[in-house]
Structures are given as structure tokens and as C-alpha cells.
Design a protein around this motif. Structure first.
Motif, PDB file in Angstrom:
ATOM      1  N   THR A  98     -34.133   5.024 -24.729  1.00 39.94           N
ATOM      2  CA  THR A  98     -34.125   3.771 -25.482  1.00 39.94           C
ATOM      3  C   THR A  98     -32.880   3.661 -26.355  1.00 39.94           C
ATOM      4  O   THR A  98     -32.249   2.603 -26.437  1.00 39.94           O
ATOM      5  CB  THR A  98     -35.386   3.667 -26.351  1.00 39.94           C
ATOM      6  OG1 THR A  98     -36.540   3.611 -25.511  1.00 39.94           O
ATOM      7  CG2 THR A  98     -35.356   2.414 -27.214  1.00 39.94           C
ATOM      8  N   LEU A 250     -35.162  -4.628 -30.017  1.00 42.01           N
ATOM      9  CA  LEU A 250     -36.169  -3.629 -29.674  1.00 42.01           C
ATOM     10  C   LEU A 250     -37.333  -4.267 -28.927  1.00 42.01           C
ATOM     11  O   LEU A 250     -37.885  -3.681 -27.992  1.00 42.01           O
ATOM     12  CB  LEU A 250     -36.674  -2.935 -30.942  1.00 42.01           C
ATOM     13  CG  LEU A 250     -35.685  -2.007 -31.653  1.00 42.01           C
ATOM     14  CD1 LEU A 250     -36.249  -1.532 -32.981  1.00 42.01           C
ATOM     15  CD2 LEU A 250     -35.341  -0.818 -30.775  1.00 42.01           C
ATOM     16  N   ALA A 253     -36.104  -4.956 -25.548  1.00 41.42           N
ATOM     17  CA  ALA A 253     -36.010  -3.726 -24.765  1.00 41.42           C
ATOM     18  C   ALA A 253     -37.331  -3.416 -24.069  1.00 41.42           C
ATOM     19  O   ALA A 253     -37.335  -2.803 -22.992  1.00 41.42           O
ATOM     20  CB  ALA A 253     -35.600  -2.561 -25.661  1.00 41.42           C
ATOM     21  N   GLU A 257     -36.960  -2.750 -20.237  1.00 39.51           N
ATOM     22  CA  GLU A 257     -37.373  -1.452 -19.709  1.00 39.51           C
ATOM     23  C   GLU A 257     -38.475  -1.593 -18.678  1.00 39.51           C
ATOM     24  O   GLU A 257     -38.530  -0.836 -17.703  1.00 39.51           O
ATOM     25  CB  GLU A 257     -37.840  -0.560 -20.859  1.00 39.51           C
ATOM     26  CG  GLU A 257     -36.710  -0.098 -21.765  1.00 39.51           C
ATOM     27  CD  GLU A 257     -37.189   0.737 -22.931  1.00 39.51           C
ATOM     28  OE1 GLU A 257     -36.359   1.146 -23.747  1.00 39.51           O
ATOM     29  OE2 GLU A 257     -38.409   0.985 -23.015  1.00 39.51           O
ATOM     30  N   TRP A 262     -36.939   1.366 -16.803  1.00 40.41           N
ATOM     31  CA  TRP A 262     -36.194   2.268 -17.682  1.00 40.41           C
ATOM     32  C   TRP A 262     -37.175   3.114 -18.487  1.00 40.41           C
ATOM     33  O   TRP A 262     -38.046   2.582 -19.167  1.00 40.41           O
ATOM     34  CB  TRP A 262     -35.296   1.452 -18.611  1.00 40.41           C
ATOM     35  CG  TRP A 262     -34.304   2.278 -19.373  1.00 40.41           C
ATOM     36  CD1 TRP A 262     -34.412   2.709 -20.644  1.00 40.41           C
ATOM     37  CD2 TRP A 262     -33.069   2.778 -18.879  1.00 40.41           C
ATOM     38  NE1 TRP A 262     -33.312   3.447 -20.995  1.00 40.41           N
ATOM     39  CE2 TRP A 262     -32.469   3.508 -19.934  1.00 40.41           C
ATOM     40  CE3 TRP A 262     -32.405   2.690 -17.658  1.00 40.41           C
ATOM     41  CZ2 TRP A 262     -31.242   4.136 -19.794  1.00 40.41           C
ATOM     42  CZ3 TRP A 262     -31.180   3.306 -17.527  1.00 40.41           C
ATOM     43  CH2 TRP A 262     -30.604   4.019 -18.574  1.00 40.41           C
ATOM     44  N   GLY A 264     -38.111   4.314 -21.298  1.00 39.56           N
ATOM     45  CA  GLY A 264     -37.946   4.319 -22.740  1.00 39.56           C
ATOM     46  C   GLY A 264     -39.243   4.051 -23.479  1.00 39.56           C
ATOM     47  O   GLY A 264     -40.332   4.007 -22.895  1.00 39.56           O
ATOM     48  N   GLY A 266     -40.215   1.275 -24.906  1.00 38.68           N
ATOM     49  CA  GLY A 266     -40.819   0.002 -24.553  1.00 38.68           C
ATOM     50  C   GLY A 266     -41.722   0.103 -23.341  1.00 38.68           C
ATOM     51  O   GLY A 266     -42.851  -0.392 -23.349  1.00 38.68           O
ATOM     52  N   CYS A 284     -46.130   4.718 -30.298  1.00 41.52           N
ATOM     53  CA  CYS A 284     -45.027   3.793 -29.993  1.00 41.52           C
ATOM     54  C   CYS A 284     -44.832   2.780 -31.116  1.00 41.52           C
ATOM     55  O   CYS A 284     -43.697   2.453 -31.479  1.00 41.52           O
ATOM     56  CB  CYS A 284     -45.316   3.069 -28.677  1.00 41.52           C
ATOM     57  SG  CYS A 284     -45.290   4.134 -27.204  1.00 41.52           S
TER      58      CYS A 284
END
Length: 315
Positions: A98, A250, A253, A257, A262, A264, A266, A284
């Protein structure tokens, strides 16, 4: 300046507690029992009740939140309901990608946005100024998921210029840059517009100040007047906007993601909420809240570096 930063840090504590409380209560609204998930489809009513008692789910809501706070203060974020792994270790693993995605998005979007806004201010009323204004409106209006899906459809699937999903390695490797390009481009494109618009507005306002006229009267070139005098003063509201936009980044993201696979925070948050993994979802939320607080703290520190008058006021 140090006193102001310490005060900012202290005032962030109730903000963090409020975020944790809201996130905790929102997860309680989800119509899923974690004890039922742990027991599995073959679990009996007695086994489910025993698991609820072990997890403390039969206690009042506020008592559950109090126990959760005590565990967080001890560094214990619990264990994942799905894979029984420590939440802290899963978060540490997902935090690196991230951060890489944030850095890859900001490292080109922020300078480009400031450059476009400054050039638009220097060419106020011209075609370039109107084009930057249109770009800014588009950047505010276009959602991140739409940009991501377009890039995924054309740049990755149809033209096969970039990988469809996944992380190819660290950001400083060629394969890592190849994989992070589309997610970073998605987040950066929606970031440039607001930064360029705020920079243009701030620079135009500063260019009419008395000290700018004095600098021009001394024979300074327009480039020097803008870069050394106007831009530094104009960067204060721009830095504020960048801090706020990083917070919204954020949230973007999470979408990027998920679209690009991705690995991360998210994507981990979305997966934990969908699978009703409450400890992971709470972890989280804690990391994202801390991210907001850190960004605001850094923005406050940058104020004093950009404007010496702020440092003199707080001493």
C-alpha cells in the motif's frame, strides 16, 4: 513549533478512539455471527454458544469495545477468523504494497499538478489556463473505479502493455514498476486535477501581493518571481489540500487495489468485510485511521518549513 506538534499529537488520540468506536459499531451491524463462521456448517448450537463465550461476544457491546481497546493497547489485534493468522502480521505484510502504491501515485502526480497549476496562473485567461481548469473539473468528477476499469480494459487487456493484476515485486525493480504502473496511474490521474486547481488559485492570489510587485520592481525575472517568491507562499494551502487528498487517496486505494488485485490494506479490508472477518476488518480500520493521523501530522510540520511566520507564532 514543537509545542504545536505535540498538541496536535495529543488531540489525535480522541480522534483515533472515535474512529475505532464507529468502526467497531458499524461491524456489529453486519448480520453475521463470527462464532457461526468459526464453528462451520456442522457446528451445533452448543458449540456456537461456547465459541461466543470464548470470544466475549455474549458481553454487552460497550464491554466488548473496552476489551478490544485493552488488547489494542497491548499490541494484540487478535487472530483472523478465516485463516487463524495473527492480524498484526497480515497487516504488516499488506502495509508495504500500500505504501508503494501511494508513493508511486504521489511521486509524479503532485509535481505535475503543481507545475500545471503554476503555468496556468502565469497564463491566466489563455487557452492553457482553460485546459487546466477543464482537467481539474474532470479530475474531481471522474470516479477512480471508472478510470481503473478503462485502463484495465485497454492498456492491460486489449493492448497488453501492462499486467492485468498482481504485484510483480518491490517498487525499485523493473518488474515491480511494470505492475504498479496502472494502479498508480489510476490514483494519480484523479489527484492531479484538485492539486492543479488549488495551485493556480493560490498562485494567482499571491501574484497580486505587494512583495511580488516589489520583486518585479527590483528587476527580478518572471520565472524567479514565481518560483522563488510566489510559489513558496502559495504552497501552504496546496499542502493542506494534498494532505486532505492523500486521505481520500487511501479510500481510492481500496478501489484500485481491488480492481488490480494489488495485495494491500485496501484489498485486505474489502476481503475481510465480505467474509465477515471482524478482527481483520478492525485491524484495517485502525491502520487506515493511523494513516490519516500521520498525514495530518506531517502537513502541520510542513507548515513551519514553508512559512517562517508560523514558527514564530507558536514559539
Amino acid at each position: 513549533m514543537t509545542r504545536q506538534l505535540l498538541w496536535r499529537l495529543l488531540t489525535s488520540i480522541p480522534v483515533l478512539l472515535g474512529v475505532l468506536l464507529v468502526g467497531f459499531l458499524m461491524l456489529q451491524v453486519i448480520p453475521t455471527d463470527p462464532a457461526t463462521i468459526i464453528a462451520g456448517p456442522s457446528g451445533t448450537a452448543a458449540e456456537i454458544e461456547d465459541i461466543r463465550h470464548q470470544l466475549g461476544l455474549d458481553a454487552p457491546i460497550m464491554m466488548q469495545f473496552w476489551f478490544y481497546l485493552l488488547r489494542v493497547m497491548q499490541g494484540d489485534l487478535g487472530r483472523s477468523i478465516i485463516n487463524n493468522a495473527p492480524v498484526a502480521s497480515e497487516l504488516v505484510t499488506a502495509l508495504g504494497p500500500t505504501i508503494e502504491l501511494m508513493v508511486a501515485s504521489l511521486i509524479w502526480a503532485v509535481p505535475l499538478g503543481i507545475l500545471l497549476g503554476t503555468l496556468a496562473a502565469m497564463r491566466r485567461g489563455q487557452v492553457f489556463d482553460r485546459a487546466v481548469t477543464a482537467l481539474s473539473v474532470a479530475g474531481v468528477s471522474v470516479p477512480a473505479f471508472w478510470v481503473g476499469l478503462l485502463l484495465l480494459q485497454f492498456a492491460a487487456f486489449r493492448w497488453q502493455l501492462f499486467p492485468l493484476q498482481g504485484r510483480g515485486g518491490p517498487l525499485w525493480t523493473l518488474n515491480g514498476l511494470h505492475h504498479v504502473a496502472l494502479p498508480a496511474l489510476t490514483l494519480g490521474l484523479i489527484f492531479i486535477g484538485p492539486v492543479a486547481r488549488m495551485t493556480r488559485t493560490a498562485v494567482v492570489e499571491v501574484l497580486g501581493a505587494d512583495f511580488i510587485r516589489t520583486a518585479r520592481a527590483k528587476g527580478a525575472s518572471e520565472f524567479r518571481v514565481v518560483t522563488r517568491h510566489a510559489l513558496r507562499t502559495a504552497l501552504i494551502p496546496v499542502v493542506t489540500l494534498i494532505g486532505l487528498q492523500i486521505g481520500s487517496l487511501l479510500g481510492g486505494a481500496v478501489i484500485a487495489e481491488t480492481i488490480f488485485g494489488w495485495p494491500g490494506i485496501g484489498r485486505l479490508a474489502v476481503g475481510s468485510i465480505v467474509s465477515s472477518d471482524f478482527p481483520m476488518a478492525q485491524g484495517c480500520i485502525l491502520v487506515l485511521a493511523c494513516g490519516f493521523i500521520v498525514v495530518n501530522f506531517v502537513v502541520d510540520a510542513l507548515y513551519g518549513l514553508l512559512d517562517p511566520r508560523i514558527r514564530s507564532k507558536v514559539r
